[in-house]
Scaffold this active site. Structure first.
Site, PDB file in Angstrom:
ATOM      1  N   CYS A   3     -11.380 -28.828   3.605  1.00  0.00           N
ATOM      2  CA  CYS A   3     -12.547 -28.440   2.799  1.00  0.00           C
ATOM      3  C   CYS A   3     -13.785 -28.410   3.689  1.00  0.00           C
ATOM      4  O   CYS A   3     -14.082 -29.409   4.358  1.00  0.00           O
ATOM      5  CB  CYS A   3     -12.738 -29.444   1.668  1.00  0.00           C
ATOM      6  SG  CYS A   3     -14.293 -29.270   0.775  1.00  0.00           S
ATOM      7  N   GLY A  17       9.211 -14.531 -22.915  1.00  0.00           N
ATOM      8  CA  GLY A  17       9.654 -14.871 -21.568  1.00  0.00           C
ATOM      9  C   GLY A  17       9.434 -16.318 -21.201  1.00  0.00           C
ATOM     10  O   GLY A  17       9.044 -16.639 -20.083  1.00  0.00           O
ATOM     11  N   THR A  18       9.695 -17.210 -22.146  1.00  0.00           N
ATOM     12  CA  THR A  18       9.528 -18.638 -21.850  1.00  0.00           C
ATOM     13  C   THR A  18      10.691 -19.455 -22.398  1.00  0.00           C
ATOM     14  O   THR A  18      11.194 -19.180 -23.488  1.00  0.00           O
ATOM     15  CB  THR A  18       8.191 -19.176 -22.384  1.00  0.00           C
ATOM     16  OG1 THR A  18       8.029 -20.536 -21.975  1.00  0.00           O
ATOM     17  CG2 THR A  18       8.081 -19.038 -23.898  1.00  0.00           C
ATOM     18  N   SER A  19      11.107 -20.463 -21.638  1.00  0.00           N
ATOM     19  CA  SER A  19      12.281 -21.278 -22.000  1.00  0.00           C
ATOM     20  C   SER A  19      11.902 -22.433 -22.911  1.00  0.00           C
ATOM     21  O   SER A  19      12.770 -23.199 -23.325  1.00  0.00           O
ATOM     22  CB  SER A  19      12.913 -21.829 -20.722  1.00  0.00           C
ATOM     23  OG  SER A  19      11.964 -22.640 -20.033  1.00  0.00           O
ATOM     24  N   ARG A  73       4.568 -18.455  -2.296  1.00  0.00           N
ATOM     25  CA  ARG A  73       4.377 -17.792  -3.593  1.00  0.00           C
ATOM     26  C   ARG A  73       3.199 -16.839  -3.539  1.00  0.00           C
ATOM     27  O   ARG A  73       3.229 -15.771  -4.165  1.00  0.00           O
ATOM     28  CB  ARG A  73       4.220 -18.826  -4.703  1.00  0.00           C
ATOM     29  CG  ARG A  73       5.535 -19.571  -4.966  1.00  0.00           C
ATOM     30  CD  ARG A  73       5.382 -20.654  -5.972  1.00  0.00           C
ATOM     31  NE  ARG A  73       5.089 -20.170  -7.300  1.00  0.00           N
ATOM     32  CZ  ARG A  73       4.718 -20.990  -8.282  1.00  0.00           C
ATOM     33  NH1 ARG A  73       4.603 -22.297  -8.043  1.00  0.00           N
ATOM     34  NH2 ARG A  73       4.460 -20.531  -9.496  1.00  0.00           N
ATOM     35  N   VAL A 116       0.953 -18.301 -13.270  1.00  0.00           N
ATOM     36  CA  VAL A 116      -0.182 -18.446 -12.347  1.00  0.00           C
ATOM     37  C   VAL A 116      -0.330 -17.219 -11.454  1.00  0.00           C
ATOM     38  O   VAL A 116      -1.132 -17.218 -10.537  1.00  0.00           O
ATOM     39  CB  VAL A 116       0.008 -19.719 -11.486  1.00  0.00           C
ATOM     40  CG1 VAL A 116       0.004 -20.970 -12.366  1.00  0.00           C
ATOM     41  CG2 VAL A 116       1.274 -19.647 -10.636  1.00  0.00           C
ATOM     42  N   HIS A 154      -2.071 -22.945 -16.894  1.00  0.00           N
ATOM     43  CA  HIS A 154      -1.581 -23.744 -15.762  1.00  0.00           C
ATOM     44  C   HIS A 154      -2.261 -23.357 -14.447  1.00  0.00           C
ATOM     45  O   HIS A 154      -1.766 -23.667 -13.361  1.00  0.00           O
ATOM     46  CB  HIS A 154      -0.054 -23.624 -15.656  1.00  0.00           C
ATOM     47  CG  HIS A 154       0.638 -24.207 -16.857  1.00  0.00           C
ATOM     48  ND1 HIS A 154       1.960 -23.949 -17.146  1.00  0.00           N
ATOM     49  CD2 HIS A 154       0.197 -25.016 -17.848  1.00  0.00           C
ATOM     50  CE1 HIS A 154       2.288 -24.589 -18.262  1.00  0.00           C
ATOM     51  NE2 HIS A 154       1.259 -25.238 -18.710  1.00  0.00           N
ATOM     52  N   ASN A 169      12.736 -13.068 -25.996  1.00  0.00           N
ATOM     53  CA  ASN A 169      13.270 -13.734 -24.804  1.00  0.00           C
ATOM     54  C   ASN A 169      14.640 -13.172 -24.432  1.00  0.00           C
ATOM     55  O   ASN A 169      15.388 -12.732 -25.305  1.00  0.00           O
ATOM     56  CB  ASN A 169      13.378 -15.246 -25.074  1.00  0.00           C
ATOM     57  CG  ASN A 169      13.058 -16.060 -23.827  1.00  0.00           C
ATOM     58  OD1 ASN A 169      12.048 -15.819 -23.173  1.00  0.00           O
ATOM     59  ND2 ASN A 169      13.920 -17.002 -23.501  1.00  0.00           N
TER      60      ASN A 169
END
Ligand code: BV8
Ligand code: ZN
Length: 243
Positions: A144, A188-190, A64, A98, A114, A214
């Site tokens: 780390c 744009g959200t379900s 991603r 994100v 998120h 939407n």
């Protein structure tokens, strides 16, 4: 269709989802049927998924990061930047995305509900999250350099609490008592993921006006006063009347 009037007596809360980034070439969750390489996204994007197979989870996020590295904001993102310039502190943008495209477009007052794909933190110590675009070879889990533990993307996974400061910032904007009328617009959200899907009801509980932009009907369409069906990159640039 009556326009969305943004005047001096209005404060606007915007919530965006994957659909707003679709026209920039970022795949949506529904577009992937909620699957990645036949893994339910909830399984990969979860603390349990990371405990079980951290290399698999890093392959998911490395892909991603690669996919979102060069994508550009679209006219939907740009319209929200203009609305913010018009409204100033009477504007707040809460995003489930994100990909960082709102900030890339120039939005200032943004809550990354998120998390952010291009930030990393440690799963095993309390070091501060840091900016990180690195992509890791398949099968590897970055370590780390503070505690030798496992690094993880600074993202809110399924089953994990959102940052209380982010929820408080949204809650304060909804309940603000400054004589302005509250308008909420989701785009744009379900409407399938909580607590984001419940914001429309929080707004209604203080008698705010609610809009959904939407491509198709969402799980909570009936909760909105206004439903404008279409592509956010085409609808948002012309939807608002800036007074
Ligand atoms: C939590 C980061 C406390 C990861 C994400 C109450 C009821 C039921 C379940 C729950 C509940 N409360 C809590 C839960 C559990 C869970 C949840 O909601 N599960 C769902 C699946 C039922 N919530 C959580 O776990 C949250 N944490 O509640 O902690 C707690 C803990 C344990 C138990 C109880 C409480 C954390 C949620 C955050 C998870 N992280 N993302 C990553 O990205 O890798 S969620 C992720 O999925 C996204 O951020 C986003 O939120 C969601 C995807 O939804 P959308 O963005 O809306 O995208 P989608 O593809 O689904 O839809 C796109 C829409 O756009 C479509 O409608 C399409 O038609 C439209 N569209 C497409 N193109 C366009 C368009 N529209 C306009 N223009 C276009 N061009
Ligand atoms: Zn550490």
């Amino acid at each position: 269709m009556e326009p969305l009037v943004l005047d001096s007596k209005t404060r606007l809360l915007v919530l965006t989802g994957a659909g707003v980034s679709a026209e920039s070439g970022v795949p949506t969750f529904r577009g992937m049927n909620g699957l990645w390489e036949n893994h339910p996204v909830e399984a990969v994007a979860s603390p349990q998924g990371f405990e079980a197979n951290p290399a698999l989870v890093w392959r998911f996020y490395s892909q991603r990061r690669t996919g979102a590295a060069d994508v550009k904001p679209n006219p939907g993102h740009d319209a929200l930047v203009r609305w913010e310039q018009h409204l100033g502190d009477r504007f707040l943008l809460a995003t489930q995305n994100v990909d960082g495209l709102h900030t890339k477009a120039g939005s200032q007052r943004v809550v990354d509900m998120h998390g952010n794909l291009f930030r990393t933190k440690c799963a095993d110590c309390q070091r501060a999250p840091f900016a990180d675009t690195s992509v890791h070879p398949s099968g590897t889990v970055p370590k780390c350099d503070n505690c030798g533990g496992r690094l993880r993307p600074d993202i809110v996974w399924f089953g994990e609490m959102l940052d209380p400061n982010d929820l408080a910032r949204i809650g304060e904007f909804i309940t603000r008592n400054d004589g302005t009328r509250l308008v909420f617009l989701a785009a744009g959200t379900s409407g399938a993921v909580w607590p984001a899907a419940g914001i429309v009801d929080e707004v209604r509980s203080v008698r705010g006006d609610t809009w959904l932009v939407n491509y198709e009907s969402a799980a909570n369409t009936e909760r909105f006063h206004h439903f404008v069906q279409g592509l956010s990159g085409e609808v948002l640039p012309t939807l608002a009347k800036l007074v």
